[in-house]
Design a protein around this motif. Sequence first.
Motif, PDB file in Angstrom:
ATOM      1  N   ASN A  21       0.832  -1.201   0.000  1.00 47.32           N
ATOM      2  CA  ASN A  21       0.000   0.000   0.000  1.00 47.32           C
ATOM      3  C   ASN A  21       0.872   1.257   0.000  1.00 47.32           C
ATOM      4  O   ASN A  21       2.101   1.192   0.030  1.00 47.32           O
ATOM      5  N   GLU A  22       0.212   2.417  -0.043  1.00 42.03           N
ATOM      6  CA  GLU A  22       0.935   3.690  -0.152  1.00 42.03           C
ATOM      7  C   GLU A  22       1.851   3.933   1.044  1.00 42.03           C
ATOM      8  O   GLU A  22       2.957   4.470   0.905  1.00 42.03           O
ATOM      9  N   ALA A  23       1.393   3.536   2.226  1.00 36.98           N
ATOM     10  CA  ALA A  23       2.202   3.757   3.426  1.00 36.98           C
ATOM     11  C   ALA A  23       3.507   2.971   3.371  1.00 36.98           C
ATOM     12  O   ALA A  23       4.565   3.456   3.799  1.00 36.98           O
ATOM     13  N   ALA A  24       3.463   1.766   2.827  1.00 34.74           N
ATOM     14  CA  ALA A  24       4.667   0.938   2.702  1.00 34.74           C
ATOM     15  C   ALA A  24       5.607   1.520   1.637  1.00 34.74           C
ATOM     16  O   ALA A  24       6.832   1.513   1.804  1.00 34.74           O
ATOM     17  N   ILE A  25       5.025   2.011   0.536  1.00 32.84           N
ATOM     18  CA  ILE A  25       5.841   2.638  -0.521  1.00 32.84           C
ATOM     19  C   ILE A  25       6.630   3.820   0.054  1.00 32.84           C
ATOM     20  O   ILE A  25       7.823   3.989  -0.222  1.00 32.84           O
ATOM     21  N   LYS A  26       5.973   4.617   0.884  1.00 32.44           N
ATOM     22  CA  LYS A  26       6.612   5.788   1.480  1.00 32.44           C
ATOM     23  C   LYS A  26       7.672   5.391   2.500  1.00 32.44           C
ATOM     24  O   LYS A  26       8.770   5.966   2.537  1.00 32.44           O
ATOM     25  N   LEU A  27       7.380   4.378   3.313  1.00 29.73           N
ATOM     26  CA  LEU A  27       8.305   3.948   4.365  1.00 29.73           C
ATOM     27  C   LEU A  27       9.616   3.435   3.786  1.00 29.73           C
ATOM     28  O   LEU A  27      10.705   3.759   4.279  1.00 29.73           O
ATOM     29  N   PHE A  28       9.516   2.647   2.710  1.00 27.75           N
ATOM     30  CA  PHE A  28      10.713   2.013   2.148  1.00 27.75           C
ATOM     31  C   PHE A  28      11.239   2.723   0.897  1.00 27.75           C
ATOM     32  O   PHE A  28      12.188   2.256   0.282  1.00 27.75           O
ATOM     33  N   ASN A  29      10.574   3.817   0.514  1.00 27.24           N
ATOM     34  CA  ASN A  29      11.005   4.618  -0.651  1.00 27.24           C
ATOM     35  C   ASN A  29      11.103   3.747  -1.901  1.00 27.24           C
ATOM     36  O   ASN A  29      12.129   3.716  -2.596  1.00 27.24           O
ATOM     37  N   LEU A  30      10.007   3.023  -2.187  1.00 29.32           N
ATOM     38  CA  LEU A  30       9.974   2.119  -3.336  1.00 29.32           C
ATOM     39  C   LEU A  30       8.996   2.623  -4.385  1.00 29.32           C
ATOM     40  O   LEU A  30       8.070   3.373  -4.080  1.00 29.32           O
ATOM     41  N   ASN A  31       9.190   2.194  -5.608  1.00 30.28           N
ATOM     42  CA  ASN A  31       8.249   2.496  -6.681  1.00 30.28           C
ATOM     43  C   ASN A  31       7.009   1.622  -6.527  1.00 30.28           C
ATOM     44  O   ASN A  31       7.105   0.471  -6.096  1.00 30.28           O
ATOM     45  N   SER A  32       5.829   2.134  -6.880  1.00 34.90           N
ATOM     46  CA  SER A  32       4.576   1.384  -6.707  1.00 34.90           C
ATOM     47  C   SER A  32       4.558   0.087  -7.506  1.00 34.90           C
ATOM     48  O   SER A  32       3.835  -0.846  -7.168  1.00 34.90           O
ATOM     49  N   SER A  33       5.343   0.022  -8.588  1.00 33.84           N
ATOM     50  CA  SER A  33       5.379  -1.190  -9.411  1.00 33.84           C
ATOM     51  C   SER A  33       6.538  -2.112  -9.028  1.00 33.84           C
ATOM     52  O   SER A  33       6.807  -3.095  -9.718  1.00 33.84           O
ATOM     53  N   TYR A  34       7.230  -1.786  -7.940  1.00 29.37           N
ATOM     54  CA  TYR A  34       8.411  -2.553  -7.524  1.00 29.37           C
ATOM     55  C   TYR A  34       8.037  -3.975  -7.153  1.00 29.37           C
ATOM     56  O   TYR A  34       7.092  -4.233  -6.405  1.00 29.37           O
ATOM     57  N   ILE A  35       8.740  -4.934  -7.713  1.00 25.92           N
ATOM     58  CA  ILE A  35       8.594  -6.341  -7.340  1.00 25.92           C
ATOM     59  C   ILE A  35       9.996  -6.857  -7.035  1.00 25.92           C
ATOM     60  O   ILE A  35      10.805  -7.095  -7.940  1.00 25.92           O
ATOM     61  N   GLY A  36      10.295  -6.988  -5.752  1.00 24.46           N
ATOM     62  CA  GLY A  36      11.639  -7.410  -5.343  1.00 24.46           C
ATOM     63  C   GLY A  36      11.622  -7.772  -3.870  1.00 24.46           C
ATOM     64  O   GLY A  36      10.583  -8.171  -3.329  1.00 24.46           O
ATOM     65  N   TYR A  37      12.746  -7.609  -3.223  1.00 23.05           N
ATOM     66  CA  TYR A  37      12.884  -8.032  -1.842  1.00 23.05           C
ATOM     67  C   TYR A  37      13.210  -6.843  -0.945  1.00 23.05           C
ATOM     68  O   TYR A  37      13.855  -5.875  -1.376  1.00 23.05           O
ATOM     69  N   LEU A  38      12.747  -6.912   0.318  1.00 18.48           N
ATOM     70  CA  LEU A  38      13.170  -5.942   1.303  1.00 18.48           C
ATOM     71  C   LEU A  38      14.638  -6.196   1.635  1.00 18.48           C
ATOM     72  O   LEU A  38      15.101  -7.343   1.640  1.00 18.48           O
ATOM     73  N   THR A  39      15.345  -5.134   1.941  1.00 21.44           N
ATOM     74  CA  THR A  39      16.755  -5.279   2.308  1.00 21.44           C
ATOM     75  C   THR A  39      16.847  -5.477   3.819  1.00 21.44           C
ATOM     76  O   THR A  39      16.506  -4.591   4.598  1.00 21.44           O
ATOM     77  N   MET A  40      17.300  -6.679   4.237  1.00 20.05           N
ATOM     78  CA  MET A  40      17.459  -7.002   5.652  1.00 20.05           C
ATOM     79  C   MET A  40      18.935  -7.167   5.968  1.00 20.05           C
ATOM     80  O   MET A  40      19.754  -7.454   5.075  1.00 20.05           O
ATOM     81  N   ASP A  41      19.265  -7.051   7.253  1.00 15.41           N
ATOM     82  CA  ASP A  41      20.641  -7.368   7.634  1.00 15.41           C
ATOM     83  C   ASP A  41      20.826  -8.881   7.655  1.00 15.41           C
ATOM     84  O   ASP A  41      19.862  -9.652   7.493  1.00 15.41           O
ATOM     85  N   GLU A  42      22.058  -9.336   7.825  1.00 15.23           N
ATOM     86  CA  GLU A  42      22.382 -10.764   7.712  1.00 15.23           C
ATOM     87  C   GLU A  42      21.620 -11.601   8.728  1.00 15.23           C
ATOM     88  O   GLU A  42      21.092 -12.679   8.420  1.00 15.23           O
ATOM     89  N   SER A  43      21.520 -11.123   9.954  1.00 12.91           N
ATOM     90  CA  SER A  43      20.825 -11.868  11.003  1.00 12.91           C
ATOM     91  C   SER A  43      19.343 -12.037  10.673  1.00 12.91           C
ATOM     92  O   SER A  43      18.767 -13.115  10.856  1.00 12.91           O
ATOM     93  N   SER A  44      18.709 -10.977  10.156  1.00 12.50           N
ATOM     94  CA  SER A  44      17.285 -11.042   9.804  1.00 12.50           C
ATOM     95  C   SER A  44      17.052 -11.988   8.629  1.00 12.50           C
ATOM     96  O   SER A  44      16.061 -12.732   8.600  1.00 12.50           O
ATOM     97  N   ASN A  45      17.961 -11.979   7.666  1.00  4.01           N
ATOM     98  CA  ASN A  45      17.838 -12.896   6.522  1.00  4.01           C
ATOM     99  C   ASN A  45      17.869 -14.347   6.971  1.00  4.01           C
ATOM    100  O   ASN A  45      17.115 -15.189   6.491  1.00  4.01           O
ATOM    101  N   LEU A  46      18.753 -14.658   7.916  1.00  2.62           N
ATOM    102  CA  LEU A  46      18.859 -16.018   8.427  1.00  2.62           C
ATOM    103  C   LEU A  46      17.613 -16.407   9.220  1.00  2.62           C
ATOM    104  O   LEU A  46      17.187 -17.571   9.198  1.00  2.62           O
ATOM    105  N   ASN A  47      16.997 -15.445   9.887  1.00  5.70           N
ATOM    106  CA  ASN A  47      15.827 -15.715  10.735  1.00  5.70           C
ATOM    107  C   ASN A  47      14.527 -15.851   9.918  1.00  5.70           C
ATOM    108  O   ASN A  47      13.543 -16.404  10.391  1.00  5.70           O
ATOM    109  N   TRP A  48      14.517 -15.316   8.680  1.00  3.32           N
ATOM    110  CA  TRP A  48      13.295 -15.280   7.888  1.00  3.32           C
ATOM    111  C   TRP A  48      12.728 -16.679   7.615  1.00  3.32           C
ATOM    112  O   TRP A  48      11.523 -16.918   7.767  1.00  3.32           O
ATOM    113  N   ALA A  49      13.579 -17.628   7.209  1.00  2.84           N
ATOM    114  CA  ALA A  49      13.103 -18.979   6.881  1.00  2.84           C
ATOM    115  C   ALA A  49      12.460 -19.650   8.094  1.00  2.84           C
ATOM    116  O   ALA A  49      11.413 -20.299   7.981  1.00  2.84           O
TER     117      ALA A  49
END
Length: 471
Positions: A21-49
């Motif tokens: 939604n618009e609030a997420a686009i503003k928070l992460f400074n992304l384009n509305s058509s963006y299809i990709g991944y959030l940038t996490m630190d190494e520890s968060s990436n390991l914890n995601w799975a």
Amino acid sequence: MTSTSSPTLILNKVGKILNMNEAAIKLFNLNSSYIGYLTMDESSNLNWAKFVKQLQSDLRSEEIFNIQTASNEFEMMSFKCFYDPNTEEIVAQISTLNNDIAHELYVSQEQERSQSFHAYDHLPYAVIISDASGIILGLNKYAEMYLKIEKSQLLHKAHQHIFDTFTLKKGQITSYLSKLMGEKHANIHVVDETQVMTPCYYEISSIYDEYNNIIVTVINDETEKKQLQHKVEHQQALNVVGQMAASIAHEIRNPLTSLKGFTELLKLNADEESSMYLSVIDSELQRMEQILSELLVLSKPTSMKVELLELNNIVKQVIEFMLPDALMKNIMIQYISPSTQVYIGGNENRLKQVFMNLIKNAMESMNNGGTITVEMTADCAIAELQIKDEGVGMDSATLQNLFQPFYTTKSAGTGLGLAFVKKVIEEHEGVIGVSSELQKGTCFHLQFPIYSFNQVDTMDVSTKDSAYLVT
């Protein structure tokens, strides 16, 4: 109550952004058509799975991840997530840790607030209370009735379990949760198809109460409204049939009668080969006459003669009539009859037409033979007749349109037979339902009101107004 939208994402299991939604686009400074991944630190990436595995099990979960924001700095954020197993998508509401202080306060007061939930039992509609993270805290007796589940079986489970009883389209839950978490309110229309004769329709509306930090969900029964809508749509379709039949019936029947007469005259002096062709012509003329009769059934007003009928005897007569044709197609007809006589008020000829139509349809669906099971049960008020085949079955689209005039899946069908069946059942103050499964078979369920002994003793043959003629 006014509120601003919370940053909300729809992700797949590996964390790829599918929508936001618009609030997420503003928070992460992304384009509305963006299809990709959030940038996490190494520890968060390991914890995601590990987090996703737990989310798939519980359907909702909450975790803290270190995420890169619009300022290109990493910030600790809380992910409150719901998982939709049908689409395998995750709906995530994002907030900073500072904004979660209110939630921590709420958790500490949960026991105190839960004691007040019994007040909802006095409301005349279904209410369900969940906490802000999606855990069900309470529900009243009407919610138990609509959801067909005891309170103890639903408490402390994920909010999505509210929908376990209902038939939903793919992606419906994801869309609902996304709107609820982003806009703080959402509604969804669902169907309970556990009762074949009378499916129930509900509107489920949820709103997030920021002051009390809870989600309030109300279930509204729309069954009566939907049934009335279906009846109006069905009647409109029948009216179209009636107008068409009235305009063409006379024009068709006169030349049809002449053709049949001349065909019979030609048969008198025909040789063997000519007789064969004339028989084919005669057969097709009879089929044309049957189609015309079905049109007239659904168009011309008349009166229906109502008399006292023993239903078990009528069903036996129909089965005896249909059995020879069934045996030639390697089909057995099994009848399970009630132990007592069952009396209803109705018209014998019309009921026989209904039963023959349904058994004939069952036979036509069983190309490889099998068994048609006809079973009648009765209590003090209702007689139920089930006609079950072992045929090819029907999909959901066919079931939805089954009783509409001119709807057919047969190459040589008219689509009028089941429209006639439904109308005759309703004329007898009965109801008809159908359940089916592809490659397993179909079952028609018919219910009629039973006449009590007092009604049987006093009943006279009467005439009932009807908008449809049997020819």
